[in-house]
Design an enzyme around this catalytic site. Structure first.
Site: not given
Ligand code: ADP
Ligand code: MG
Length: 896
Positions: A288-289, A291, A293, A335
């Site tokens: 018992v000791a 485990i 619990e 990102d």
């Molecule tokens: P992030 O890593 O900054 O999120 P995205 O992949 O969203 O980059 O965007 C990459 C590129 O695509 C941007 O630098 C811009 O040039 C273009 N982009 C972003 N949003 C739009 C949009 N709604 N319409 C058209 N081009 C866009």
């Protein structure tokens, strides 16, 4: 009102024309349902919810508490006691089994409730047109006949008949198993078409890969195709986690230790010709000791509580065991837009060939204020730019609701156009959208074709590279000139200049023509560039600093312009030195390299990856994982799912992310912020630290009990603790302090330690060393103290036994304070600051006091009323281990 007799979920909507469906469901193609109408339909046909995962019934949870090795062992002990005619003992053990099960039961109920609370945070939103406005609502509140908008990245929230679409492609694999996306249409199909081929329908639970469209809801909740399947395969799954496995291993180790001890003990007892009953009773006491619990209960509740705390800090953990990985994370791929920056875009700059303007939009006064230049000679270009901004756009300003919906960059552009005098709300009635090439992080651009009277206009925006590759002309003031190499260079240079100010850059292009073309994305006229101000998040500095001290490397992966990425990375400290030119790499450069071989070093030294594709994100994750790192990766788009899955911790963005990304990720950030990622890592470490702490606590208590039982057995069998007394210790004075340790808020100092490897065993060599030291100090002090008193009470072994019991109980309580790290002060540390610790101590001391005062309790535990001197002795003895351990820890620094 929908005709109650007319509607049925069995109707074949795919065979009806769009108009028929619309007529039938009485949904206005422009205005949608009214809120009242929608509500009454929900009342009639039920909410759009699949049944919740079948709840485990309370009875089942209770019964499960009895199905474990501990209970069997105790039951065995009770039966043996009965066999030796010790009825009180067996009844009492029965009572303990019950109490133990009840505690487990209530804690599990509580934990389940917390988890449910978490699940409710994961509501998914649907975009629906109600009363002529596009609004976002909880998808559970969708009604039959609602006009729903879906776009790339969304999960389809209900079944429905498409009425309007643009290049809509849907991944229906959850329903059909077919992994290739399905092209959708609006035209009606023959009645006999099978489910998989009903390309004018969409189904709940499938995801939009490309394009966008509107559909009318034809089935909700359990009536959807998904609902029909899900009712068939419902189950409450219960997977065991790596943590469970590690705990299981620990318990096994303990059982082996005990078995060995018991063998020695039994053999010794037999050799000394002891009474069988005494030997058996002590062996039971030993078992018992050994485990702990409280272990499973405490770890469940520590994890569940930790998850709740994380949710309060904006990070929703989807799987309990991710917490452990989170604490071990040493690489974060993040990102930029919205995670490191605020993502409240504002148009700050417009550059036309040969002329650049800084500006501020005054949205309330509907005016764009240009700061440095006169705009009179670029009026035409400016108008075209506004037009592209408003047309090549899927956001809405929500002028009446005051809540804009859509991509912040597109909202900013709509505001620009609106302030520039464009009627953004009604524009789309005049300029009818014929086709759209939606934005994707692969193409990095978006384009639409619209019909305006008898003209077709192609409006397009995107990254400078993408747009320029589709242009053959450019507009310079009122002329249109052919594009040449030197102009392209000039534009790139200007884009670079704007980017290095940390602004986000989009390029704009347009084309007017009289005929509709299939392949319209060519021969565009370049109009200009727009720079957006997107400042770093204000609270990013502290988070970055924590990462540095915590040994977590932060790497930016962005689809954005390299210069924009680099400038932001510099500002917030991802790149510390301007000279570190090789800490920046573009996707194109990455493509040329042999990243798993020759160029590995170069790639691993890079801190900013710009213009990368989602596929490259995946490669980066696996490269770092191959080197033994624990990688967290953020993502928001559909294309990010492979990287999110591959990463040890996939983090999806709660507000900006697509539903698909959220569904794949391990963690969803409610506020999209990098700060929350760091907070989650901190909490992950704290939770793990807490679990480690209470395990050390529980084990050192259990080990001391074992040692005490064995040692006192050799000294005088009459003073060995009784099984019931040990049980009392294990389920009262051990569990509650352990639980309190498990709920600790933690110390910021955990972010000053390097990350731990999640593969490593729960306790390392140092931990075992401390554990053994704790055990020797506790059991040694008690034995010596008691031996000292034994001289005086030699003929009253029962009193000695009570002394062992109480001094062990108290010293176990004080033992919580030994777990504070050696580097913190003994009086002010995370343990003394933990209010649960004080509550647990109060509760346990009260329980002990009851056994000291109440005759009934004394009878069960078989303890005697004790004199004041004896109590003084007990308290004194119980304090010795704390003093000894603190000496070892803080003065001699033998353990930490
Ligand atoms: P992030 O890593 O900054 O999120 P995205 O992949 O969203 O980059 O965007 C990459 C590129 O695509 C941007 O630098 C811009 O040039 C273009 N982009 C972003 N949003 C739009 C949009 N709604 N319409 C058209 N081009 C866009
Ligand atoms: Mg983005």
């Amino acid at each position: 009102m929908l005709d109650k007799s007319g509607f049925s979920f069995e109707l074949l909507f795919h065979a009806l024309s769009e108009e028929k469906v619309m007529d039938f469901l009485l949904s206005d193609p422009k205005n949608g349902l009214t809120a009242d109408e929608a509500n009454s339909r929900i009342v009639q046909y039920g909410p759009n919810k699949l049944a919740d995962v079948k709840e485990k019934s309370a009875v089942k949870i209770l019964l499960e508490q009895f199905q474990n090795a501990i209970t069997y062992l105790l039951a065995g002990a009770a039966i043996i006691s009965l066999f030796f005619h010790d009825v009180t003992n067996s009844i009492a053990i029965g009572g303990v089994i019950l109490i133990n099960a009840l505690i487990g039961f209530f804690i599990e109920l509580q934990a389940r409730k917390s988890m449910e609370g978490l699940r409710s945070l994961e509501i998914s939103l649907a975009k629906v047109i109600r009363g002529a406005e596009l609004t976002e609502i909880d998808s559970a509140l969708l009604a039959i006949g609602d006009l729903v908008y879906i776009k790339a990245g969304d999960m389809v929230p209900a079944d429905g008949r498409l009425v309007n679409l643009n290049n809509l492609e849907i991944n229906e694999s959850p329903l059909t198993g077919e992994s290739l996306p399905v092209d959708k249409i609006c035209e009606s199909l023959p009645e006999s078409t099978t489910l998989a081929d009903r390309t004018n329908m969409v189904y709940k639970g499938t995801s939009v890969i490309k394009g966008n469209g509107y559909f009318l809801v034809t089935a909700t909740g359990l009536h959807t195709e998904l609902g029909k399947i899900s009712t068939m395969t419902q189950s409450a799954e219960n997977v065991s986690t790596p943590l469970d496995e590690k705990l299981g291993k620990l318990t096994k180790t303990l059982i082996w230790i005990t078995a060995a001890m018991a063998c020695i003990f039994i053999i010794a007892g037999l050799l000394r010709k002891q009474e069988i009953y005494t030997i058996v009773e002590t062996a039971i006491a030993l078992a018992v000791a050994a485990i702990p619990e409280g272990l499973p209960i405490v770890s469940t509740i520590a994890l569940a509580y930790g998850m709740l705390r994380l949710a309060k800090r904006n990070a929703i953990i989807k799987k309990l065991y991710s917490v452990e990985t989170l604490g071990g994370t040493n690489i974060i791929f993040t990102d930029k837009t919205g995670t490191l920056t605020e993502n409240v875009m504002e148009v700050n700059l417009i550059a036309f060939p040969h002329k650049t303007f800084e500006l501020k939009s005054d949205f309330d006064k509907r005016k764009n204020i240009f700061l440095n230049n006169d705009v009179t000679d670029v009026e035409n270009a400016l108008h075209e730019l506004y037009l592209i901004s408003a047309l090549c756009n899927n956001a809405t300003l929500g002028l009446s609701t005051g809540k804009a919906i859509g991509d912040p960059i597109e909202i900013a552009l709509l505001k620009l156009a609106y302030s520039g005098g464009i009627d953004t709300h009604n524009l789309k009635d005049e300029y009818i959208r014929v086709d759209e090439k939606p934005f994707s992080s692969d193409t990095k651009m978006m384009a639409v074709m619209v019909r305006f009277r008898d003209e077709f206009i192609v409006a397009s925006k995107g990254s400078v590279e993408a747009i320029l590759s589709k242009c053959s002309r450019y507009r310079k003031e009122s002329e249109v000139l052919p594009l040449d190499g030197s102009f392209v260079k000039l534009v790139h240079k200007e884009a670079e200049r704007i980017s290095s100010m940390g602004l986000r850059v989009l390029a704009f292009a347009i084309k007017h023509q009289t005929e509709e073309e299939q392949e319209y994305l060519k021969d565009l006229t370049f109009i200009g560039l727009v720079g957006f101000l997107d400042p770093p998040r204000h609270d990013i500095g502290f988070a970055m600093e924590s990462c540095k001290t915590a040994g977590v490397k932060v790497i930016m992966v962005t689809g954005d312009h390299p210069k924009t990425g680099f400038t932001i990375a510099r500002k917030i400290g991802i790149v510390e030195d301007e000279e570190e030119a090789n800490s920046l790499m573009t996707g194109a450069q990455l493509h040329e390299l042999d990243i798993y071989g020759r160029d590995k070093e170069r790639v691993m030294n890079t801190r900013v990856f710009a213009r990368v594709t989602p596929a490259q994100k995946f490669d980066l994750v696996s490269l770092y994982q191959d080197e033994g790192n624990i990688v967290a990766m953020t993502g928001d788009g559909i294309n990010d799912t492979p990287a999110l899955k591959k990463a040890d911790i996939g983090i999806a963005m709660g507000t900006r992310g697509t539903q698909v990304a959220k569904d794949t990720a391990d963690v969803v950030l409610k506020d999209d912020s990098f700060v929350s990622i760091v907070e989650a890592i901190f909490q992950g470490r704290v939770i793990f630290q807490n679990i480690r702490e209470f395990i050390i606590f529980l084990l050192s208590c259990n080990l001391s009990e074992i040692v005490l039982v064995v040692a006192s057995g050799f000294i005088d069998p009459r003073i060995v603790l009784l099984p019931l007394q040990i049980l009392f210790l294990n389920i009262i004075t051990d569990v509650f302090p352990a639980l309190a340790l498990g709920l600790g808020k933690g110390d910021r100092n955990v972010m000053k330690l390097p990350p731990r490897n999640p593969e490593a065993p729960m306790l390392d060599g140092k931990d075992w060393k401390s554990l053994i030291a704790y055990c020797i100090c506790i059991s040694g002090s008690i034995l010596c103290g008691v031996l000292f008193f034994e001289k005086h009470y030699a003929n009253e072994p029962a009193i000695i036994q009570d002394m062992v019991f109480y001094s062990l109980a108290l010293s176990q309580l004080w033992h919580v304070f030994n777990l504070s790290p050696a580097m913190s002060s003994f009086f002010m540390n995370e343990i003394t600051r933990n209010k649960f610790v004080w509550m647990a101590l109060f509760f346990c001391i009260s329980m002990l006091a009851i056994t000291g005062i109440l005759p009934a309790a004394q009878r069960i535990l078989q303890v005697k009323p004790l004199s004041i001197e004896i109590w003084g002795g007990i308290i004194l003895i119980s304090l010795v281990p704390v003093v000894l351990i603190q000496l070892l820890k803080r003065l001699l620094r033998i353990i930490d």
